[in-house]
Design a protein around this motif. Structure first.
Motif, PDB file in Angstrom:
ATOM      1  N   GLU A  72     -11.778   7.483  -7.809  1.00  0.00           N
ATOM      2  CA  GLU A  72     -11.723   8.360  -6.645  1.00  0.00           C
ATOM      3  C   GLU A  72     -12.903   9.336  -6.680  1.00  0.00           C
ATOM      4  O   GLU A  72     -13.119  10.021  -7.697  1.00  0.00           O
ATOM      5  N   THR A  73     -13.668   9.404  -5.623  1.00  0.00           N
ATOM      6  CA  THR A  73     -14.877  10.239  -5.604  1.00  0.00           C
ATOM      7  C   THR A  73     -14.560  11.722  -5.714  1.00  0.00           C
ATOM      8  O   THR A  73     -15.339  12.483  -6.305  1.00  0.00           O
ATOM      9  N   ALA A  74     -13.440  12.169  -5.171  1.00  0.00           N
ATOM     10  CA  ALA A  74     -13.077  13.588  -5.220  1.00  0.00           C
ATOM     11  C   ALA A  74     -12.351  13.956  -6.505  1.00  0.00           C
ATOM     12  O   ALA A  74     -12.143  15.134  -6.796  1.00  0.00           O
ATOM     13  N   ASN A  75     -11.965  12.973  -7.289  1.00  0.00           N
ATOM     14  CA  ASN A  75     -11.262  13.215  -8.541  1.00  0.00           C
ATOM     15  C   ASN A  75     -11.620  12.100  -9.512  1.00  0.00           C
ATOM     16  O   ASN A  75     -10.972  11.055  -9.558  1.00  0.00           O
ATOM     17  N   LEU A  76     -12.652  12.303 -10.295  1.00  0.00           N
ATOM     18  CA  LEU A  76     -13.179  11.248 -11.165  1.00  0.00           C
ATOM     19  C   LEU A  76     -12.220  10.861 -12.291  1.00  0.00           C
ATOM     20  O   LEU A  76     -12.444   9.842 -12.974  1.00  0.00           O
ATOM     21  N   GLN A  77     -11.179  11.669 -12.487  1.00  0.00           N
ATOM     22  CA  GLN A  77     -10.186  11.317 -13.496  1.00  0.00           C
ATOM     23  C   GLN A  77      -9.192  10.280 -12.984  1.00  0.00           C
ATOM     24  O   GLN A  77      -8.440   9.684 -13.766  1.00  0.00           O
ATOM     25  N   ASN A  78      -9.182  10.093 -11.674  1.00  0.00           N
ATOM     26  CA  ASN A  78      -8.270   9.124 -11.070  1.00  0.00           C
ATOM     27  C   ASN A  78      -8.950   7.760 -11.009  1.00  0.00           C
ATOM     28  O   ASN A  78      -9.709   7.456 -10.089  1.00  0.00           O
ATOM     29  N   VAL A  79      -8.701   6.951 -12.020  1.00  0.00           N
ATOM     30  CA  VAL A  79      -9.316   5.630 -12.133  1.00  0.00           C
ATOM     31  C   VAL A  79      -8.221   4.567 -12.124  1.00  0.00           C
ATOM     32  O   VAL A  79      -7.253   4.646 -12.872  1.00  0.00           O
ATOM     33  N   THR A  80      -8.375   3.598 -11.246  1.00  0.00           N
ATOM     34  CA  THR A  80      -7.416   2.487 -11.148  1.00  0.00           C
ATOM     35  C   THR A  80      -8.126   1.192 -11.492  1.00  0.00           C
ATOM     36  O   THR A  80      -9.221   0.924 -11.001  1.00  0.00           O
ATOM     37  N   ARG A  81      -7.499   0.400 -12.344  1.00  0.00           N
ATOM     38  CA  ARG A  81      -8.080  -0.880 -12.765  1.00  0.00           C
ATOM     39  C   ARG A  81      -7.141  -2.014 -12.417  1.00  0.00           C
ATOM     40  O   ARG A  81      -5.967  -1.991 -12.784  1.00  0.00           O
ATOM     41  N   ARG A  82      -7.655  -2.993 -11.724  1.00  0.00           N
ATOM     42  CA  ARG A  82      -6.903  -4.210 -11.436  1.00  0.00           C
ATOM     43  C   ARG A  82      -7.516  -5.334 -12.270  1.00  0.00           C
ATOM     44  O   ARG A  82      -8.649  -5.734 -12.046  1.00  0.00           O
ATOM     45  N   GLN A  83      -6.749  -5.817 -13.238  1.00  0.00           N
ATOM     46  CA  GLN A  83      -7.285  -6.811 -14.171  1.00  0.00           C
ATOM     47  C   GLN A  83      -6.798  -8.218 -13.826  1.00  0.00           C
ATOM     48  O   GLN A  83      -5.674  -8.411 -13.354  1.00  0.00           O
ATOM     49  N   PHE A  84      -7.664  -9.184 -14.113  1.00  0.00           N
ATOM     50  CA  PHE A  84      -7.373 -10.568 -13.762  1.00  0.00           C
ATOM     51  C   PHE A  84      -7.778 -11.519 -14.882  1.00  0.00           C
ATOM     52  O   PHE A  84      -8.705 -11.241 -15.652  1.00  0.00           O
ATOM     53  N   LEU A  85      -7.087 -12.625 -14.925  1.00  0.00           N
ATOM     54  CA  LEU A  85      -7.373 -13.722 -15.857  1.00  0.00           C
ATOM     55  C   LEU A  85      -7.707 -14.947 -15.032  1.00  0.00           C
ATOM     56  O   LEU A  85      -6.961 -15.313 -14.121  1.00  0.00           O
ATOM     57  N   CYS A  86      -8.838 -15.585 -15.334  1.00  0.00           N
ATOM     58  CA  CYS A  86      -9.274 -16.759 -14.566  1.00  0.00           C
ATOM     59  C   CYS A  86      -9.579 -17.928 -15.487  1.00  0.00           C
ATOM     60  O   CYS A  86     -10.270 -17.760 -16.499  1.00  0.00           O
TER      61      CYS A  86
END
Length: 228
Positions: A130-144
């Motif tokens: 999130e640009t206004a809150n750099l501590q808010n990081v979301t990760r979507r992980q995938f296996l291929c």
């Protein structure tokens, strides 16, 4: 074919990783979008019923290959619980549609294999900050499970019910003109056809073992990737 692609991955759940010096995988492009996909109903796919273990069952396959005449019936098919499970499945199949449309999100990344070895399995993540809150990081992980030959590019496509982020700050919501997220894609782990493995130093394979077990617990269909 998909099962064969994931075999090295399943073995790696119990075997130590062999790190290579460099993954030599470049991220060429990436994007995400809202999507609606038809998802197969796993209960209606024909998963094999679990039956009671019998003495004949223990050695059936071996004996069939060595001594049994052609057309020998599997003793497993005659057990009471197998017949009951088959009947119950027929009832459930009649009630449940084979597939249904689901609203979610499509994640795509195009990678280039710059190494001299063919790629077999790729772990990657789509990261939103999130640009206004750099501590808010979301990760979507995938296996291929995807074959990528040396010096070739390939687009990996994944579908997930989870979007960029479930929570954003009030400032971000108020500032409609500002960019909501900074986005990037990271390749976390690469498994090559020769059995070698590269893994990003600050990514912990052990943290996703349970997610991998869930993702590979059901038969792999036509999809290239699954969400972790």
């Amino acid at each position: 074919m998909r099962t064969l692609l994931l075999l090295p991955l399943l073995l790696s759940l119990v075997a130590p990783a062999q790190d290579t010096a460099d993954s030599s995988v470049a991220v060429v492009s990436f994007k995400w979008s809202k999507s609606r996909q038809v998802v197969e109903n796993l209960d209606a796919q024909g998963n094999a019923p679990v039956s009671a273990m019998t003495t004949a069952n223990k050695n059936f396959e071996r004996n069939a290959r060595v001594n049994d005449p052609a057309g020998r019936r599997d003793p497993n098919a005659d057990t009471l619980d197998t017949r009951s499970a088959a009947l119950e499945k027929s009832v459930q199949d009649a009630k449940s549609p084979a597939s249904k449309p689901v609203d979610g999100f499509a994640y795509r990344v195009k990678i280039q294999n710059k190494s001299a070895k063919a790629i077999e399995v790729v772990f990657w993540e789509y990261e939103f900050t999130e640009t206004a809150n750099l501590q808010n990081v979301t990760r979507r992980q995938f296996l291929c499970g995807a074959q990528v030959k040396p010096d070739k590019e390939r687009e990996l496509q994944a579908f997930s019910l989870s979007g960029p982020s479930g929570v954003v700050s009030a400032g971000t919501l108020a500032n409609k003109s500002a960019e909501t997220f900074k986005e990037r894609v990271l390749v976390n782990r690469v498994e090559y056809t020769d059995g070698t493995i590269w893994q990003r130093k600050d990514w912990n394979f052990a943290e996703v073992k349970s997610a991998i077990a869930r993702a590979t617990a059901t038969p792999w269909g036509t999809e290239m990737c699954r969400a972790l």
